[in-house]
Design a protein around this motif. Structure first.
Motif, PDB file in Angstrom:
ATOM      1  N   LEU A 122     -55.026  21.867  32.794  1.00 22.70           N
ATOM      2  CA  LEU A 122     -54.611  20.283  33.026  1.00 22.70           C
ATOM      3  C   LEU A 122     -53.552  20.109  33.530  1.00 22.70           C
ATOM      4  O   LEU A 122     -52.432  20.697  33.187  1.00 22.70           O
ATOM      5  CB  LEU A 122     -54.784  19.518  31.607  1.00 22.70           C
ATOM      6  N   LEU A 123     -53.302  19.606  34.752  1.00 23.16           N
ATOM      7  CA  LEU A 123     -52.001  18.788  35.283  1.00 23.16           C
ATOM      8  C   LEU A 123     -51.690  17.420  35.041  1.00 23.16           C
ATOM      9  O   LEU A 123     -52.538  16.748  35.673  1.00 23.16           O
ATOM     10  CB  LEU A 123     -51.912  19.254  36.760  1.00 23.16           C
ATOM     11  N   GLY A 124     -50.714  16.901  34.521  1.00 24.75           N
ATOM     12  CA  GLY A 124     -49.940  15.666  34.451  1.00 24.75           C
ATOM     13  C   GLY A 124     -49.141  15.571  35.578  1.00 24.75           C
ATOM     14  O   GLY A 124     -48.100  15.967  35.493  1.00 24.75           O
ATOM     15  N   ASN A 125     -49.507  14.935  36.615  1.00 25.45           N
ATOM     16  CA  ASN A 125     -48.912  15.063  37.983  1.00 25.45           C
ATOM     17  C   ASN A 125     -48.069  13.424  37.957  1.00 25.45           C
ATOM     18  O   ASN A 125     -48.258  12.520  37.196  1.00 25.45           O
ATOM     19  CB  ASN A 125     -49.925  14.671  39.043  1.00 25.45           C
ATOM     20  N   ALA A 159     -45.736  16.763  42.577  1.00 26.64           N
ATOM     21  CA  ALA A 159     -46.190  17.283  44.110  1.00 26.64           C
ATOM     22  C   ALA A 159     -45.163  16.791  45.082  1.00 26.64           C
ATOM     23  O   ALA A 159     -44.815  17.504  45.992  1.00 26.64           O
ATOM     24  CB  ALA A 159     -47.838  16.757  44.450  1.00 26.64           C
ATOM     25  N   LYS A 160     -44.575  15.800  44.761  1.00 28.34           N
ATOM     26  CA  LYS A 160     -43.637  15.065  45.775  1.00 28.34           C
ATOM     27  C   LYS A 160     -42.204  15.812  45.500  1.00 28.34           C
ATOM     28  O   LYS A 160     -41.644  16.315  46.535  1.00 28.34           O
ATOM     29  CB  LYS A 160     -43.205  13.659  45.312  1.00 28.34           C
ATOM     30  N   GLU A 161     -41.713  16.308  44.292  1.00 28.13           N
ATOM     31  CA  GLU A 161     -40.544  16.976  44.297  1.00 28.13           C
ATOM     32  C   GLU A 161     -40.918  18.306  44.022  1.00 28.13           C
ATOM     33  O   GLU A 161     -39.981  19.154  43.806  1.00 28.13           O
ATOM     34  CB  GLU A 161     -39.673  16.517  43.209  1.00 28.13           C
ATOM     35  N   ASP A 162     -42.007  19.093  44.093  1.00 30.80           N
ATOM     36  CA  ASP A 162     -42.627  20.390  44.123  1.00 30.80           C
ATOM     37  C   ASP A 162     -41.923  20.912  42.864  1.00 30.80           C
ATOM     38  O   ASP A 162     -41.264  22.029  42.467  1.00 30.80           O
ATOM     39  CB  ASP A 162     -41.766  21.269  45.296  1.00 30.80           C
ATOM     40  N   HIS A 163     -42.282  20.236  41.821  1.00 35.44           N
ATOM     41  CA  HIS A 163     -41.981  20.550  40.239  1.00 35.44           C
ATOM     42  C   HIS A 163     -43.152  21.166  39.534  1.00 35.44           C
ATOM     43  O   HIS A 163     -44.066  20.408  39.629  1.00 35.44           O
ATOM     44  CB  HIS A 163     -41.327  19.262  39.506  1.00 35.44           C
ATOM     45  N   ASN A 164     -42.772  22.405  39.084  1.00 34.71           N
ATOM     46  CA  ASN A 164     -43.859  23.157  38.410  1.00 34.71           C
ATOM     47  C   ASN A 164     -45.252  23.513  39.337  1.00 34.71           C
ATOM     48  O   ASN A 164     -46.233  23.878  38.491  1.00 34.71           O
ATOM     49  CB  ASN A 164     -44.508  22.221  37.285  1.00 34.71           C
ATOM     50  N   VAL A 165     -45.343  23.059  40.470  1.00 36.53           N
ATOM     51  CA  VAL A 165     -46.453  23.438  41.268  1.00 36.53           C
ATOM     52  C   VAL A 165     -46.900  24.995  41.463  1.00 36.53           C
ATOM     53  O   VAL A 165     -48.048  25.419  40.992  1.00 36.53           O
ATOM     54  CB  VAL A 165     -46.414  22.975  42.838  1.00 36.53           C
ATOM     55  N   ASP A 166     -45.828  25.827  41.784  1.00 35.94           N
ATOM     56  CA  ASP A 166     -46.102  27.121  41.898  1.00 35.94           C
ATOM     57  C   ASP A 166     -46.338  27.721  40.581  1.00 35.94           C
ATOM     58  O   ASP A 166     -47.284  28.615  40.442  1.00 35.94           O
ATOM     59  CB  ASP A 166     -44.809  27.974  42.359  1.00 35.94           C
TER      60      ASP A 166
END
Ligand code: GTP
Ligand code: MG
Length: 180
Positions: A122-125, A159-166
């Motif tokens: 689960l991703l809380g974006n 997704a905007k600030e590239d937080h935790n995406v990788d």
């Protein structure tokens, strides 16, 4: 040279329209973000190669349409999935409440041999919005939902600030690989 087996892992991304599924994938694969919203129609995939331990794996990430009128996926589409990524927007309660449906619908369509052990994440974006002040779903609430579904791993992302995406997609790849 040692022999390396190539592994293709099929990942399906589901969640309400506008939660940021396409944006998360674009950030992960192309390191790009756009403010502009363009609804996904049907489904499309991107691939990303990554190395996990001594293995090279190719993630085939399927982006799907959140808007009902653009959903036209047959059962065949879900078959053979190695991991399912559920996305909601922490600022929109409704997108959290529909997670049960997405989860259930996926299991119904994909029909994995052991539903209780099939890997979900689960991703809380959109945690960047308004510095968290317009947040409607708490981290605690999300964690409770995850444990009620058999301990689904949870990441809060932007997704905007590239937080935790990788980090999230690495976890997704590892879960998919374990399920193979
Ligand atoms: P559908 O294709 O209709 O299912 O939507 P989607 O889930 O793919 O959403 P999409 O990625 O198109 O994003 C919707 C809108 O939210 C766009 O305007 C994005 O710019 C914005 N957005 C996505 N992720 C974030 C984020 O982490 N932070 C902020 N502030 N905006 C975001
Ligand atoms: Mg989309």
């Amino acid at each position: 040279m040692s022999f390396r087996r190539r592994t293709l892992l099929k990942v399906i991304v589901l969640g309400d329209s506008g939660v940021g599924k396409t944006s998360l994938m674009n950030q992960y694969v192309h390191k790009r973000f756009s403010q502009q919203y363009k609804a996904t129609i049907g489904a499309d995939f991107v691939t990303k190669e990554l190395q996990i331990d001594d293995k090279i794996v190719t993630l085939q990430i399927w982006d799907t349409a959140g808007q009902e009128r653009f959903q036209s996926l047959g059962i065949a589409f879900y078959r053979g999935a190695d991991c399912c990524v559920l996305v909601y927007d922490v600022n929109v309660t409704r997108s959290f409440e529909t997670l049960d449906n997405w989860h259930e619908e996926f299991l119904k369509q994909a029909n994995p041999s052991d539903p209780s052990s099939f890997p979900f994440i689960l991703l809380g974006n959109k945690i960047d919005i308004d510095g968290g002040n317009s947040r409607e779903v708490s981290e605690k609430k999300a964690a409770e939902w995850c444990s009620s579904k058999g301990n689904i791993p949870y990441y809060e992302t932007s997704a905007k600030e590239d937080h935790n995406v990788d980090d999230a997609f690495l976890h997704i790849a590892k879960s998919a690989m374990a399920n193979e």
